[in-house]
Scaffold this motif. Sequence first.
Motif, short mmCIF file in Angstrom:
data_model
loop_
_atom_site.label_atom_id
_atom_site.label_comp_id
_atom_site.label_asym_id
_atom_site.label_seq_id
_atom_site.Cartn_x
_atom_site.Cartn_y
_atom_site.Cartn_z
N UNK A 24 7.13 -0.75 11.08
CA UNK A 24 6.19 -1.08 12.44
C UNK A 24 4.39 -1.12 11.74
N UNK A 25 3.39 -1.16 12.07
CA UNK A 25 1.88 -1.21 12.17
C UNK A 25 1.51 -1.01 13.24
N UNK A 26 -0.68 -1.16 13.09
CA UNK A 26 -1.66 -1.00 14.71
C UNK A 26 -2.68 -1.18 12.92
N UNK A 27 -3.41 -2.09 14.14
CA UNK A 27 -5.00 -2.25 13.56
C UNK A 27 -5.19 -0.88 13.17
N UNK A 28 -5.77 -1.35 11.91
CA UNK A 28 -6.07 -0.41 10.46
C UNK A 28 -6.87 0.86 11.01
N UNK A 29 -8.28 0.58 12.31
CA UNK A 29 -9.26 1.38 12.56
C UNK A 29 -8.71 2.29 13.98
N UNK A 30 -6.82 1.75 14.76
CA UNK A 30 -6.15 2.63 15.17
C UNK A 30 -5.14 3.48 14.57
N UNK A 31 -4.96 3.03 13.71
CA UNK A 31 -3.72 4.12 12.52
C UNK A 31 -4.99 5.23 12.08
N UNK A 32 -5.96 4.95 11.81
CA UNK A 32 -6.48 5.61 11.09
C UNK A 32 -7.41 6.87 12.12
N UNK A 33 -7.17 6.24 13.73
CA UNK A 33 -7.67 8.00 14.57
C UNK A 33 -6.28 8.43 14.55
N UNK A 34 -4.88 7.69 14.76
CA UNK A 34 -3.78 8.57 15.16
C UNK A 34 -3.73 9.46 14.25
N UNK A 35 -4.13 9.40 13.05
CA UNK A 35 -3.53 9.77 11.20
C UNK A 35 -4.50 11.13 11.66
N UNK A 36 -6.27 10.47 11.99
CA UNK A 36 -6.88 12.17 12.23
C UNK A 36 -5.99 12.49 13.12
N UNK A 37 -5.82 12.38 14.45
CA UNK A 37 -5.21 13.36 15.69
C UNK A 37 -3.82 14.25 15.06
#
Length: 84
Positions: free
Chosen positions: A45-58
């Motif tokens: 799947x995929x997410x918008x890049x900024x949202x993915x980065x926020x999830x990965x940091x969390x």
Amino acid sequence: MPTIAIIEGVRITIYLKDHLPPHLHAIFSGQEAQISIATGLVLNGNLPRAKLKAVQAWLAANREQVSYIWREIRAGRNDGGMIE
């Protein structure tokens, strides 16, 4: 599918009795990505890049707790709960 967090509008869920490898589902605005708990990489799947980065940091900051909750939910000993 217990929601364990909401990160910048992205709902983080773990499905009951989900398949290996350990992963979470990140859902935002009709998009969904399965993300490895161990690595933070997108499995599907995929997410918008900024949202993915926020999830990965969390996830990086909460990996141990997320891993524990994943095991507990799969074993039927926990029905979720929010991680702050």
